[in-house]
Scaffold this motif. Sequence first.
Motif, PDB file in Angstrom:
ATOM      1  N   SER A 144       0.064   9.827  -1.844  1.00 51.83           N
ATOM      2  CA  SER A 144       0.158   8.508  -1.241  1.00 51.83           C
ATOM      3  C   SER A 144      -1.373   8.283  -1.237  1.00 51.83           C
ATOM      4  O   SER A 144      -1.755   6.847  -1.544  1.00 51.83           O
ATOM      5  CB  SER A 144       0.697   8.877   0.016  1.00 51.83           C
ATOM      6  N   ASN A 145      -2.361   8.918  -1.004  1.00 58.10           N
ATOM      7  CA  ASN A 145      -3.751   8.708  -1.146  1.00 58.10           C
ATOM      8  C   ASN A 145      -4.023   8.114  -2.394  1.00 58.10           C
ATOM      9  O   ASN A 145      -4.787   6.988  -2.370  1.00 58.10           O
ATOM     10  CB  ASN A 145      -4.581   9.959  -0.531  1.00 58.10           C
ATOM     11  N   THR A 146      -3.386   8.960  -3.459  1.00 52.92           N
ATOM     12  CA  THR A 146      -4.127   8.450  -4.797  1.00 52.92           C
ATOM     13  C   THR A 146      -3.348   7.326  -5.074  1.00 52.92           C
ATOM     14  O   THR A 146      -4.036   6.579  -5.729  1.00 52.92           O
ATOM     15  CB  THR A 146      -3.697   9.816  -5.714  1.00 52.92           C
ATOM     16  N   THR A 147      -2.346   6.965  -4.604  1.00 48.99           N
ATOM     17  CA  THR A 147      -1.641   5.722  -4.998  1.00 48.99           C
ATOM     18  C   THR A 147      -2.332   4.696  -4.420  1.00 48.99           C
ATOM     19  O   THR A 147      -2.358   3.613  -4.858  1.00 48.99           O
ATOM     20  CB  THR A 147      -0.011   6.056  -4.582  1.00 48.99           C
ATOM     21  N   SER A 148      -2.586   5.013  -3.210  1.00 47.35           N
ATOM     22  CA  SER A 148      -3.462   3.984  -2.354  1.00 47.35           C
ATOM     23  C   SER A 148      -4.824   3.591  -3.123  1.00 47.35           C
ATOM     24  O   SER A 148      -5.151   2.329  -3.109  1.00 47.35           O
ATOM     25  CB  SER A 148      -3.770   4.235  -1.147  1.00 47.35           C
ATOM     26  N   ASP A 149      -5.345   4.673  -3.611  1.00 44.18           N
ATOM     27  CA  ASP A 149      -6.766   4.485  -4.370  1.00 44.18           C
ATOM     28  C   ASP A 149      -6.240   3.692  -5.537  1.00 44.18           C
ATOM     29  O   ASP A 149      -7.199   2.711  -5.950  1.00 44.18           O
ATOM     30  CB  ASP A 149      -7.013   5.580  -4.852  1.00 44.18           C
ATOM     31  N   TYR A 150      -5.166   3.857  -6.491  1.00 45.39           N
ATOM     32  CA  TYR A 150      -4.897   3.215  -7.510  1.00 45.39           C
ATOM     33  C   TYR A 150      -4.634   1.722  -7.181  1.00 45.39           C
ATOM     34  O   TYR A 150      -5.070   0.813  -7.877  1.00 45.39           O
ATOM     35  CB  TYR A 150      -3.873   3.955  -8.346  1.00 45.39           C
ATOM     36  N   LEU A 151      -3.829   1.480  -6.310  1.00 47.88           N
ATOM     37  CA  LEU A 151      -3.316   0.259  -5.668  1.00 47.88           C
ATOM     38  C   LEU A 151      -4.690  -0.379  -5.576  1.00 47.88           C
ATOM     39  O   LEU A 151      -4.810  -1.975  -5.908  1.00 47.88           O
ATOM     40  CB  LEU A 151      -2.427   0.419  -4.636  1.00 47.88           C
ATOM     41  N   ASN A 152      -5.611   0.231  -4.850  1.00 46.47           N
ATOM     42  CA  ASN A 152      -6.971  -0.553  -4.200  1.00 46.47           C
ATOM     43  C   ASN A 152      -7.713  -0.919  -5.305  1.00 46.47           C
ATOM     44  O   ASN A 152      -8.147  -2.235  -5.415  1.00 46.47           O
ATOM     45  CB  ASN A 152      -7.414   0.641  -3.240  1.00 46.47           C
ATOM     46  N   THR A 153      -7.659  -0.105  -6.441  1.00 45.63           N
ATOM     47  CA  THR A 153      -8.508  -0.300  -7.488  1.00 45.63           C
ATOM     48  C   THR A 153      -7.503  -1.524  -8.445  1.00 45.63           C
ATOM     49  O   THR A 153      -8.447  -2.457  -8.986  1.00 45.63           O
ATOM     50  CB  THR A 153      -8.544   0.919  -8.582  1.00 45.63           C
ATOM     51  N   ILE A 154      -6.453  -1.506  -8.436  1.00 45.66           N
ATOM     52  CA  ILE A 154      -5.863  -2.461  -9.144  1.00 45.66           C
ATOM     53  C   ILE A 154      -5.989  -3.737  -8.597  1.00 45.66           C
ATOM     54  O   ILE A 154      -6.245  -5.018  -9.254  1.00 45.66           O
ATOM     55  CB  ILE A 154      -4.326  -2.260  -9.396  1.00 45.66           C
ATOM     56  N   PHE A 155      -5.923  -3.701  -6.896  1.00 45.03           N
ATOM     57  CA  PHE A 155      -6.190  -5.315  -6.403  1.00 45.03           C
ATOM     58  C   PHE A 155      -7.434  -5.637  -6.640  1.00 45.03           C
ATOM     59  O   PHE A 155      -7.860  -6.864  -6.671  1.00 45.03           O
ATOM     60  CB  PHE A 155      -5.907  -4.892  -5.006  1.00 45.03           C
ATOM     61  N   LYS A 156      -8.534  -4.658  -6.812  1.00 43.64           N
ATOM     62  CA  LYS A 156     -10.002  -5.251  -7.024  1.00 43.64           C
ATOM     63  C   LYS A 156      -9.980  -5.698  -8.460  1.00 43.64           C
ATOM     64  O   LYS A 156     -10.758  -6.778  -8.690  1.00 43.64           O
ATOM     65  CB  LYS A 156     -10.875  -3.889  -6.928  1.00 43.64           C
ATOM     66  N   TYR A 157      -9.141  -4.883  -9.370  1.00 45.06           N
ATOM     67  CA  TYR A 157      -9.342  -5.769 -10.754  1.00 45.06           C
ATOM     68  C   TYR A 157      -8.740  -7.053 -10.691  1.00 45.06           C
ATOM     69  O   TYR A 157      -9.195  -8.059 -11.423  1.00 45.06           O
ATOM     70  CB  TYR A 157      -8.501  -4.851 -11.720  1.00 45.06           C
ATOM     71  N   PHE A 158      -7.623  -7.231 -10.030  1.00 50.53           N
ATOM     72  CA  PHE A 158      -6.892  -8.394  -9.916  1.00 50.53           C
ATOM     73  C   PHE A 158      -7.781  -9.376  -9.134  1.00 50.53           C
ATOM     74  O   PHE A 158      -7.902 -10.726  -9.782  1.00 50.53           O
ATOM     75  CB  PHE A 158      -5.715  -8.464  -9.094  1.00 50.53           C
TER      76      PHE A 158
END
Length: 348
Positions: free
Chosen positions: A31-45
Amino acid sequence: MPTVVTERSRSAGYAYAPVYLIAVRQSLRYSNTTSDYLNTIFKYFNTTFKYLNTTFKYFNTTFKYFNTTFKYLNTTFKYLNTTFKYFNTTFKYLNTILEYLNTTFKYFNMTLRYLLLNNPRLNTSEMLPIRLFRWTLSSMETTKLVARCREEKTSVHGALCAAFLLAIAAEVKSPNEIILKCRTPVNIRKYLTIDVGINLGEYIARPSTAHRLSQRTDFWDLAREVKDKLNQVIANGKLFDDVLEASALLSSNSNKDGKTSHPRDVKGTDLVITNLGNLAIKQEFGKLQLQELYLIATAPKTLPLSIGVATLHEKMYLICRYQESLLPSANAYNIKNTAMQQLLTALA
């Protein structure tokens, strides 16, 4: 009913507890990793949207510049259109001025010729030299010309006039329509009420016909027009008009002050063509043999160009007389060459 916890069940629960804890920890890690990935994706977006926003701003600015540029181009084209209109108007005025100057020079030339011809102290033979040159059409060309004129319902004289009128128009090189006048010496013996037979005399009338020419003028249409206009002069009883004018001038007292005028003035005449037709003349006179025959009608020195034509034994003999001070030799030969080219092209 209360649950009874036995030793076995207690030991079994303790055995599964670590497994659950490991699964929970792994789930939390994922969950933590997924959150990091999602956070990174949101940053890229977010960064992408910023770049898109900046790009749209640049596009907007570019379109504004294009719009301004098109406005300036539109204004420039309007100014250019107005400028071309002014240039067109200016060229029209210049063309009008040139036409007036051309007319002025013509009148000046006519006045100068009149003064030269009517000044007894001047030797006009030296100042107004007359030049001649001659050429021949072969028997095949002459026969073909006669046959084609019959097909086109015109005369050989009409075809010759058309050829030289078109040649003069080509030499003038005017982009507009021009009017040229052609005089045709006509034998009036058969139109006289008194039979003059073979008496010697100038039994000639010189009717003049005017023709409007342009770059689209057709050769055979012009040839038929020449014939029709000459026939119309005869039909309207105007054949003797120039003869009566000459008679009136000769009987007047207009030359009392020493000034003389030619009894048949040719002012405004561009061309005179004398066509004697097919002459039935012997070619042999004892030891002498007639090889060629060139004849031309008399004319005043103020006439720029005159052509004499005679056909003898199926050959056509032509002679050109021109006034060098009015028509330079180069132009006279150009007119002759162009006329023959017009004639032979029409026969092709």
